[in-house]
Design a protein around this motif. Structure first.
Motif, PDB file in Angstrom:
ATOM      1  N   TYR A   9       3.954  -2.365  -0.055  1.00  0.00           N
ATOM      2  CA  TYR A   9       3.381  -1.373   0.862  1.00  0.00           C
ATOM      3  C   TYR A   9       2.736  -2.076   2.047  1.00  0.00           C
ATOM      4  CZ  TYR A   9       3.808   1.941  -3.007  1.00  0.00           C
ATOM      5  OH  TYR A   9       4.287   2.723  -4.020  1.00  0.00           O
ATOM      6  N   LYS A  10       2.635  -1.374   3.165  1.00  0.00           N
ATOM      7  CA  LYS A  10       1.901  -1.900   4.315  1.00  0.00           C
ATOM      8  C   LYS A  10       0.411  -1.802   4.033  1.00  0.00           C
ATOM      9  CE  LYS A  10       5.408  -0.590   7.689  1.00  0.00           C
ATOM     10  NZ  LYS A  10       5.706   0.232   8.872  1.00  0.00           N
ATOM     11  N   LYS A  11      -0.338  -2.787   4.505  1.00  0.00           N
ATOM     12  CA  LYS A  11      -1.794  -2.791   4.344  1.00  0.00           C
ATOM     13  C   LYS A  11      -2.390  -1.615   5.119  1.00  0.00           C
ATOM     14  CE  LYS A  11      -4.157  -6.691   4.882  1.00  0.00           C
ATOM     15  NZ  LYS A  11      -4.939  -7.776   5.528  1.00  0.00           N
ATOM     16  N   SER A  12      -3.336  -0.919   4.501  1.00  0.00           N
ATOM     17  CA  SER A  12      -4.034   0.187   5.149  1.00  0.00           C
ATOM     18  C   SER A  12      -5.457  -0.259   5.466  1.00  0.00           C
ATOM     19  CB  SER A  12      -4.071   1.408   4.233  1.00  0.00           C
ATOM     20  OG  SER A  12      -4.920   2.401   4.774  1.00  0.00           O
ATOM     21  N   ILE A  13      -5.873  -0.055   6.711  1.00  0.00           N
ATOM     22  CA  ILE A  13      -7.231  -0.416   7.137  1.00  0.00           C
ATOM     23  C   ILE A  13      -7.886   0.817   7.741  1.00  0.00           C
ATOM     24  CG2 ILE A  13      -8.634  -1.855   8.653  1.00  0.00           C
ATOM     25  CD1 ILE A  13      -6.384  -3.945   8.537  1.00  0.00           C
ATOM     26  N   SER A  14      -9.027   1.197   7.178  1.00  0.00           N
ATOM     27  CA  SER A  14      -9.812   2.322   7.705  1.00  0.00           C
ATOM     28  C   SER A  14     -11.118   1.756   8.239  1.00  0.00           C
ATOM     29  CB  SER A  14     -10.090   3.346   6.615  1.00  0.00           C
ATOM     30  OG  SER A  14      -8.901   3.848   6.073  1.00  0.00           O
ATOM     31  N   GLU A  15     -11.320   1.885   9.534  1.00  0.00           N
ATOM     32  CA  GLU A  15     -12.530   1.370  10.166  1.00  0.00           C
ATOM     33  C   GLU A  15     -13.578   2.464  10.268  1.00  0.00           C
ATOM     34  OE1 GLU A  15     -11.423  -0.302  13.929  1.00  0.00           O
ATOM     35  OE2 GLU A  15     -10.173  -1.841  13.024  1.00  0.00           O
ATOM     36  N   ASN A  16     -14.823   2.061  10.370  1.00  0.00           N
ATOM     37  CA  ASN A  16     -15.950   2.967  10.562  1.00  0.00           C
ATOM     38  C   ASN A  16     -16.037   4.055   9.498  1.00  0.00           C
ATOM     39  OD1 ASN A  16     -16.934   1.656  12.892  1.00  0.00           O
ATOM     40  ND2 ASN A  16     -15.415   2.709  14.136  1.00  0.00           N
ATOM     41  N   VAL A  17     -15.878   3.669   8.234  1.00  0.00           N
ATOM     42  CA  VAL A  17     -16.101   4.597   7.125  1.00  0.00           C
ATOM     43  C   VAL A  17     -17.607   4.656   6.923  1.00  0.00           C
ATOM     44  CG1 VAL A  17     -15.726   5.023   4.681  1.00  0.00           C
ATOM     45  CG2 VAL A  17     -13.887   4.045   6.073  1.00  0.00           C
ATOM     46  N   THR A  18     -18.201   5.811   7.184  1.00  0.00           N
ATOM     47  CA  THR A  18     -19.649   5.953   7.123  1.00  0.00           C
ATOM     48  C   THR A  18     -20.067   6.492   5.758  1.00  0.00           C
ATOM     49  OG1 THR A  18     -19.715   6.407   9.488  1.00  0.00           O
ATOM     50  CG2 THR A  18     -21.651   7.013   8.223  1.00  0.00           C
ATOM     51  N   VAL A  19     -20.995   5.789   5.137  1.00  0.00           N
ATOM     52  CA  VAL A  19     -21.547   6.207   3.856  1.00  0.00           C
ATOM     53  C   VAL A  19     -23.018   6.534   4.084  1.00  0.00           C
ATOM     54  CG1 VAL A  19     -22.083   5.491   1.491  1.00  0.00           C
ATOM     55  CG2 VAL A  19     -19.931   4.808   2.543  1.00  0.00           C
ATOM     56  N   GLY A  20     -23.400   7.770   3.767  1.00  0.00           N
ATOM     57  CA  GLY A  20     -24.778   8.208   3.932  1.00  0.00           C
ATOM     58  C   GLY A  20     -25.595   7.943   2.681  1.00  0.00           C
ATOM     59  N   GLU A  65     -27.455   8.344  -0.662  1.00  0.00           N
ATOM     60  CA  GLU A  65     -27.257   9.128  -1.880  1.00  0.00           C
ATOM     61  C   GLU A  65     -26.079  10.086  -1.786  1.00  0.00           C
ATOM     62  OE1 GLU A  65     -30.741  10.709  -3.713  1.00  0.00           O
ATOM     63  OE2 GLU A  65     -31.992   9.104  -2.947  1.00  0.00           O
ATOM     64  N   ASN A  66     -25.041   9.676  -1.073  1.00  0.00           N
ATOM     65  CA  ASN A  66     -23.852  10.490  -0.878  1.00  0.00           C
ATOM     66  C   ASN A  66     -22.637   9.716  -1.358  1.00  0.00           C
ATOM     67  OD1 ASN A  66     -22.118  12.492   0.071  1.00  0.00           O
ATOM     68  ND2 ASN A  66     -22.009  11.606   2.104  1.00  0.00           N
ATOM     69  N   VAL A  67     -21.767  10.377  -2.119  1.00  0.00           N
ATOM     70  CA  VAL A  67     -20.513   9.750  -2.515  1.00  0.00           C
ATOM     71  C   VAL A  67     -19.438  10.282  -1.579  1.00  0.00           C
ATOM     72  CG1 VAL A  67     -18.830   9.402  -4.347  1.00  0.00           C
ATOM     73  CG2 VAL A  67     -21.250   9.502  -4.908  1.00  0.00           C
ATOM     74  N   GLN A  68     -18.992   9.407  -0.691  1.00  0.00           N
ATOM     75  CA  GLN A  68     -18.015   9.747   0.346  1.00  0.00           C
ATOM     76  C   GLN A  68     -16.607   9.701  -0.234  1.00  0.00           C
ATOM     77  OE1 GLN A  68     -18.647  10.521   3.556  1.00  0.00           O
ATOM     78  NE2 GLN A  68     -16.525  10.635   4.147  1.00  0.00           N
ATOM     79  N   GLY A  69     -15.829  10.733  -0.017  1.00  0.00           N
ATOM     80  CA  GLY A  69     -14.444  10.745  -0.469  1.00  0.00           C
ATOM     81  C   GLY A  69     -13.508  10.248   0.627  1.00  0.00           C
ATOM     82  N   VAL A  70     -12.728   9.226   0.316  1.00  0.00           N
ATOM     83  CA  VAL A  70     -11.755   8.691   1.271  1.00  0.00           C
ATOM     84  C   VAL A  70     -10.438   8.457   0.523  1.00  0.00           C
ATOM     85  CG1 VAL A  70     -11.177   6.844   2.882  1.00  0.00           C
ATOM     86  CG2 VAL A  70     -13.556   7.564   2.635  1.00  0.00           C
ATOM     87  N   ASP A  71      -9.480   9.354   0.740  1.00  0.00           N
ATOM     88  CA  ASP A  71      -8.152   9.183   0.165  1.00  0.00           C
ATOM     89  C   ASP A  71      -7.309   8.344   1.115  1.00  0.00           C
ATOM     90  OD1 ASP A  71      -8.851  10.780  -1.991  1.00  0.00           O
ATOM     91  OD2 ASP A  71      -8.127  12.606  -1.045  1.00  0.00           O
ATOM     92  N   VAL A  72      -6.450   7.513   0.549  1.00  0.00           N
ATOM     93  CA  VAL A  72      -5.636   6.593   1.344  1.00  0.00           C
ATOM     94  C   VAL A  72      -4.156   6.834   1.047  1.00  0.00           C
ATOM     95  CG1 VAL A  72      -5.124   4.167   1.831  1.00  0.00           C
ATOM     96  CG2 VAL A  72      -7.475   4.867   1.330  1.00  0.00           C
ATOM     97  N   ILE A  73      -3.352   6.887   2.112  1.00  0.00           N
ATOM     98  CA  ILE A  73      -1.905   7.015   1.969  1.00  0.00           C
ATOM     99  C   ILE A  73      -1.284   5.704   2.453  1.00  0.00           C
ATOM    100  CG2 ILE A  73       0.145   8.249   2.697  1.00  0.00           C
ATOM    101  CD1 ILE A  73      -1.619  10.734   3.055  1.00  0.00           C
ATOM    102  N   LEU A  74      -0.592   5.013   1.538  1.00  0.00           N
ATOM    103  CA  LEU A  74       0.063   3.768   1.877  1.00  0.00           C
ATOM    104  C   LEU A  74       1.500   4.031   2.305  1.00  0.00           C
ATOM    105  CD1 LEU A  74      -1.119   1.417  -1.022  1.00  0.00           C
ATOM    106  CD2 LEU A  74      -1.976   1.500   1.319  1.00  0.00           C
ATOM    107  N   GLU A  75       1.927   3.346   3.336  1.00  0.00           N
ATOM    108  CA  GLU A  75       3.305   3.435   3.793  1.00  0.00           C
ATOM    109  C   GLU A  75       4.142   2.365   3.108  1.00  0.00           C
ATOM    110  OE1 GLU A  75       3.887   3.564   8.023  1.00  0.00           O
ATOM    111  OE2 GLU A  75       1.932   4.534   8.314  1.00  0.00           O
ATOM    112  N   ILE A  76       5.313   2.749   2.651  1.00  0.00           N
ATOM    113  CA  ILE A  76       6.206   1.791   2.022  1.00  0.00           C
ATOM    114  C   ILE A  76       6.714   0.824   3.085  1.00  0.00           C
ATOM    115  CG2 ILE A  76       8.402   1.515   0.799  1.00  0.00           C
ATOM    116  CD1 ILE A  76       7.836   4.257  -0.468  1.00  0.00           C
ATOM    117  N   GLY A  77       6.725  -0.452   2.759  1.00  0.00           N
ATOM    118  CA  GLY A  77       7.164  -1.451   3.731  1.00  0.00           C
ATOM    119  C   GLY A  77       6.751  -2.835   3.317  1.00  0.00           C
ATOM    120  N   GLU A  78       6.733  -3.734   4.269  1.00  0.00           N
ATOM    121  CA  GLU A  78       6.364  -5.122   3.999  1.00  0.00           C
ATOM    122  C   GLU A  78       4.896  -5.231   3.676  1.00  0.00           C
ATOM    123  OE1 GLU A  78       7.587  -7.667   7.159  1.00  0.00           O
ATOM    124  OE2 GLU A  78       9.537  -6.728   7.312  1.00  0.00           O
ATOM    125  N   ILE A  79       4.555  -6.314   3.016  1.00  0.00           N
ATOM    126  CA  ILE A  79       3.163  -6.561   2.648  1.00  0.00           C
ATOM    127  C   ILE A  79       2.356  -6.856   3.870  1.00  0.00           C
ATOM    128  CG2 ILE A  79       1.636  -8.025   1.299  1.00  0.00           C
ATOM    129  CD1 ILE A  79       3.962  -8.538  -0.584  1.00  0.00           C
TER     130      ILE A  79
END
Length: 117
Positions: free
Chosen positions: A90-101, A103-117
Motif C-alpha cells: 500500500y502507499k504510505k498515508s500521512i495525515s498532518e495537523n491531527v488535533t487531539v483535544g 480528554e477527547n478520543v479523536q476518531g481518525v479513519d484511514v483509507i490506504l491506496e493500493i500501490g508501492e510501499i
C-alpha cells in the motif's frame, strides 16, 4: 534518637508526596486517537503500522492495527499530531495537523491506496 526518627518521618512524607504528584501528573492525559484502516474497496487492513508524532515535541508512538483493522493510542497530551500509516503493498498515508483535544478520543479513519510501499 528522636532527631533521627524525625528526619526519617520527614523524608518518608516528602517521598510519598513526590510519588503521589508523579502518579497524578502521569495519569492526567486521557485523550487519545482511534480509528479503522481500510483500503479503497472498503476492506479492512490488519497489521498496518500506525505512527503518531507530536509535531511540537517530536515524541512518537507506534501501534499495529488489529485483525479488524482497528487501532487506538491513548494517554495523549492535547496537541497537533502527524499520523502515518504504512503496510507493504500500500502507499504510505500521512495525515498532518491531527488535533487531539483534552480528554477527547479523536476518531481518525484511514483509507490506504493500493500501490508501492
Amino acid at each position: 534518637m528522636s532527631r533521627t526518627i524525625s528526619i526519617l518521618i520527614r523524608t518518608t512524607v516528602c517521598g510519598l508526596f513526590l510519588l503521589t504528584a508523579t502518579i497524578t501528573a502521569h495519569a492526567q492525559f486521557k485523550a487519545g486517537i482511534q480509528g479503522t484502516i481500510s483500503d479503497s474497496s472498503g476492506a479492512l487492513v490488519p497489521g498496518a503500522k500506525v505512527t503518531l508524532q507530536d509535531t511540537e515535541t517530536g515524541k512518537t508512538q507506534e501501534v499495529t492495527s488489529s485483525e479488524e483493522g482497528f487501532y487506538r493510542i491513548l494517554g495523549l497530551a492535547p496537541a497537533k499530531y502527524l499520523l502515518t500509516v504504512e503496510k507493504a503493498g500500500y502507499k504510505k498515508s500521512i495525515s498532518e495537523n491531527v488535533t487531539v483535544g483534552a480528554e477527547n478520543v479523536q476518531g481518525v479513519d484511514v483509507i490506504l491506496e493500493i500501490g508501492e510501499i
